[in-house]
Scaffold this active site. Structure first.
Site, PDB file in Angstrom:
ATOM      1  N   SER A 151       0.842  -1.187   0.000  1.00  0.00           N
ATOM      2  CA  SER A 151       0.000   0.000   0.000  1.00  0.00           C
ATOM      3  C   SER A 151       0.889   1.253   0.000  1.00  0.00           C
ATOM      4  O   SER A 151       1.758   1.382  -0.855  1.00  0.00           O
ATOM      5  CB  SER A 151      -0.954  -0.042   1.198  1.00  0.00           C
ATOM      6  OG  SER A 151      -1.956   0.931   1.072  1.00  0.00           O
ATOM      7  N   ARG A 221     -12.010   7.133   9.255  1.00  0.00           N
ATOM      8  CA  ARG A 221     -11.553   5.749   9.252  1.00  0.00           C
ATOM      9  C   ARG A 221     -12.601   4.824   8.642  1.00  0.00           C
ATOM     10  O   ARG A 221     -12.265   3.903   7.882  1.00  0.00           O
ATOM     11  CB  ARG A 221     -11.234   5.312  10.676  1.00  0.00           C
ATOM     12  CG  ARG A 221     -10.827   3.846  10.816  1.00  0.00           C
ATOM     13  CD  ARG A 221      -9.554   3.549  10.060  1.00  0.00           C
ATOM     14  NE  ARG A 221      -9.069   2.206  10.380  1.00  0.00           N
ATOM     15  CZ  ARG A 221      -7.967   1.682   9.884  1.00  0.00           C
ATOM     16  NH1 ARG A 221      -7.213   2.394   9.049  1.00  0.00           N
ATOM     17  NH2 ARG A 221      -7.581   0.475  10.208  1.00  0.00           N
ATOM     18  N   ASP A 317      -8.517  -6.304  -5.266  1.00  0.00           N
ATOM     19  CA  ASP A 317      -8.123  -4.985  -4.759  1.00  0.00           C
ATOM     20  C   ASP A 317      -8.593  -3.915  -5.734  1.00  0.00           C
ATOM     21  O   ASP A 317      -8.068  -3.790  -6.838  1.00  0.00           O
ATOM     22  CB  ASP A 317      -6.600  -4.939  -4.599  1.00  0.00           C
ATOM     23  CG  ASP A 317      -6.085  -3.636  -3.991  1.00  0.00           C
ATOM     24  OD1 ASP A 317      -6.884  -2.698  -3.801  1.00  0.00           O
ATOM     25  OD2 ASP A 317      -4.874  -3.570  -3.723  1.00  0.00           O
ATOM     26  N   HIS A 350      -8.037  -4.999  -0.819  1.00  0.00           N
ATOM     27  CA  HIS A 350      -6.735  -4.362  -0.623  1.00  0.00           C
ATOM     28  C   HIS A 350      -6.012  -4.900   0.610  1.00  0.00           C
ATOM     29  O   HIS A 350      -4.788  -5.036   0.614  1.00  0.00           O
ATOM     30  CB  HIS A 350      -6.919  -2.853  -0.508  1.00  0.00           C
ATOM     31  CG  HIS A 350      -5.638  -2.108  -0.303  1.00  0.00           C
ATOM     32  ND1 HIS A 350      -4.642  -2.070  -1.253  1.00  0.00           N
ATOM     33  CD2 HIS A 350      -5.179  -1.381   0.749  1.00  0.00           C
ATOM     34  CE1 HIS A 350      -3.627  -1.346  -0.811  1.00  0.00           C
ATOM     35  NE2 HIS A 350      -3.930  -0.928   0.405  1.00  0.00           N
ATOM     36  N   ASP A 351      -6.751  -5.202   1.659  1.00  0.00           N
ATOM     37  CA  ASP A 351      -6.135  -5.668   2.904  1.00  0.00           C
ATOM     38  C   ASP A 351      -5.529  -7.059   2.792  1.00  0.00           C
ATOM     39  O   ASP A 351      -4.962  -7.558   3.775  1.00  0.00           O
ATOM     40  CB  ASP A 351      -7.168  -5.669   4.029  1.00  0.00           C
ATOM     41  CG  ASP A 351      -7.100  -4.397   4.871  1.00  0.00           C
ATOM     42  OD1 ASP A 351      -6.238  -3.546   4.593  1.00  0.00           O
ATOM     43  OD2 ASP A 351      -7.926  -4.259   5.796  1.00  0.00           O
TER      44      ASP A 351
END
Length: 372
Positions: A151, A221, A317, A350-351
Site C-alpha cells: 500500500s 476511518r 483490490d 486491498h487488505d
C-alpha cells in the site's frame, strides 16, 4: 534465540538534520521512532527495511504499545517467515507526519515549545523516504538487501528505488501504485473534511484540551476502511444480516452487522491515531506521482537501476487494482530493470497483503532468497 531476535527492540532517535522537504520547508531535528529485529551481519549485507502503510507504524512484529495487539505483519515477519530475524536485520520506521514517535503534528516544535499541530510542514512520500535514509545512515548501513512494503509502504519502496537506486538491491512492492488516482484522492478528501468539520478539531489546536476530534476521525476511518475491503468479502462476511436483532429497528442505530463493524473500526482507531497526522499522511499519498517527479515518464524513475523488483497485486483490490501494478511493471521493463510480477487471487480486497494469503509468503520468500 535471544529476546532481541524474537521480539525486536523499540528505539527512538533524534537526528540533527536539517532535512529539506519537497515543499521548501526545513525540518530539524528529525525525530524517528523505529524498531529493529535480528542483528546486522559482519559485512552489513542482510538489512531489510519494511515500510508501513497509511495508518501503520513501526510495530511490525511486536505488540502495539497502545492496543496490545500483535504486530501488523507477523504473517510475513518472524521466525520461519519470509523476513526472518534469524537471517535478516529488520528495520521498520514510523513515517514522517505520523504519531508513533516520528516527527509529526503531535511532536514538539523546538521553536515554540508546543506541538506543531497544523504548523507542521506538509510532507511527501519522498520526504518520508529521505528521513528513512537518514536513519539508515545513522545505523551505519550503506546498502539495503531489500526494501519491502504494501500500500503506502509500496509507494515508499518505489521512491527508495528511484531516489537511492544504489542503496537498494531488491524491492518488493505489494498492492500499491506509482501515483494516487483521482478516486483515491476523493476518498481521502471525504475523510479530511470529516475531521475538519468536527468542532473539536479547533483548526488542529486540540492537544492542550485533551479532547481530540474523535467523531470526525472515526468517520474518516470508516470511509477509508470500506476501500480496503472487497464487495464479495463484505457480502460473504456480513451480507444483509442484522446485528443482534430479529427485525429492523426503523431508526438510525446500527441495524446491520456491516454498520456495527464499521462503527467499531472507527471507534477503535481513534484510540491509537492522531487526527492531524491523518490529514498530513493522506495528503502525502495524494501528492504521490512518481512519473511527475521524473519528467512525466515513469520509466525515467528507474533508468539504469540495478535493483531487482518484485511487484504483487491482488485480483480483488479495487483501491490499487492490478492495472496500476502493470503500469509499474511496464515502466520497469522499459527501463531495462529486472522485475517479477504476479497477480494473486484473494477475496480480501486491498487488505489481502495483511491477511492470510500463503501464496504471498511463498512469492516474497522465493524472491528474497534468490537475491541473498
Amino acid at each position: 534465540m535471544s529476546d532481541d531476535l524474537r521480539f525486536g527492540l523499540a528505539r527512538h532517535v533524534s537526528l540533527p538534520g536539517p532535512l529539506l522537504l519537497d515543499g521548501g520547508s526545513v525540518l530539524a531535528p528529525v525525530e524517528i521512532g523505529y524498531e529493529t529485529y535480528g542483528r546486522l551481519n559482519a559485512d552489513g549485507s542482510n538489512a531489510i527495511l519494511i515500510c508501513h502503510a497509511l495508518t501503520g507504524d513501526q510495530h511490525v512484529a511486536s505488540a502495539h504499545p497502545i492496543t496490545g495487539k500483535p504486530g501488523w505483519w507477523t504473517r510475513m515477519v518472524g521466525a520461519g517467515q519470509p523476513i526472518d530475524p534469524a537471517r535478516h536485520f529488520i528495520i521498520c520506521a514510523n513515517v514522517l507526519g505520523s504519531c508513533m514517535g516520528s516527527s509529526g503534528p503531535p511532536t514538539i516544535d523546538p521553536a515554540t515549545g508546543a506541538p506543531y499541530a497544523m504548523r507542521y510542514p506538509v510532507i511527501t512520500i519522498r520526504d518520508m523516504v529521505r528521513a528513512q535514509a537518514l536513519l539508515i545512515d545513522h545505523l551505519g548501513i550503506a546498502t539495503l538487501q531489500a526494501v519491502v512494503g504494501g500500500s503506502m509502504g509500496g509507494m515508499q519502496v518505489l521512491e527508495w528505488a528511484a531516489t537511492f537506486p544504489d542503496r537498494v538491491r531488491s524491492a518488493v512492492v505489494i498492492a500499491s501504485a506509482a501515483r494516487h488516482s483521482a478516486q483515491n484522492i476523493a476518498f481521502h478528501e471525504v475523510g479530511r473534511q470529516a475531521i475538519m468539520a468536527d468542532p473539536r478539531w479547533r483548526d488542529g489546536d486540540y492537544y492542550g484540551e485533551n479532547d481530540p476530534p474523535a467523531s470526525g476521525l472515526a468517520v474518516a476511518r470508516m470511509a477509508a476502511h470500506i476501500t480496503y475491503l472487497s464487495e464479495s468479502g463484505l457480502t460473504e462476511k456480513f451480507g444483509r444480516r442484522l446485528q443482534a436483532k430479529d427485525a429492523k429497528g426503523f431508526g438510525f442505530d446500527a441495524d446491520f452487522q456491516v454498520e456495527s463493524y464499521l462503527r467499531h473500526q472507527g471507534i477503535s482507531f481513534v484510540d491509537r491515531f492522531d487526527a492531524n497526522s491523518y490529514l498530513y499522511i493522506t495528503r502525502a499519498t495524494d501528492y504521490f506521482d512518481l512519473a511527475e517527479e521524473h519528467g512525466g515518464l515513469l520509466a525515467n524513475a528507474f533508468r539504469g537501476a540495478r535493483t531487482r523488483f518484485c511487484v504483487v497485486s491482488f485480483d480483488s483490490d479495487w483501491l490499487y487494482p492490478t492495472r496500476e501494478a502493470r503500469l509499474i511493471v511496464h515502466a520497469l521493463n522499459a527501463a531495462g530493470a529486472a522485475v517479477s510480477f504476479v497477480e494473486l487471487s484473494s477475496p480480501f480486497g486491498h487488505d489481502a497483503f495483511l491477511l492470510d494469503v500463503p501464496e504471498l509468503n511463498r512469492v516474497v520468500d522465493g524472491f528474497l532468497r534468490a537475491g541473498e
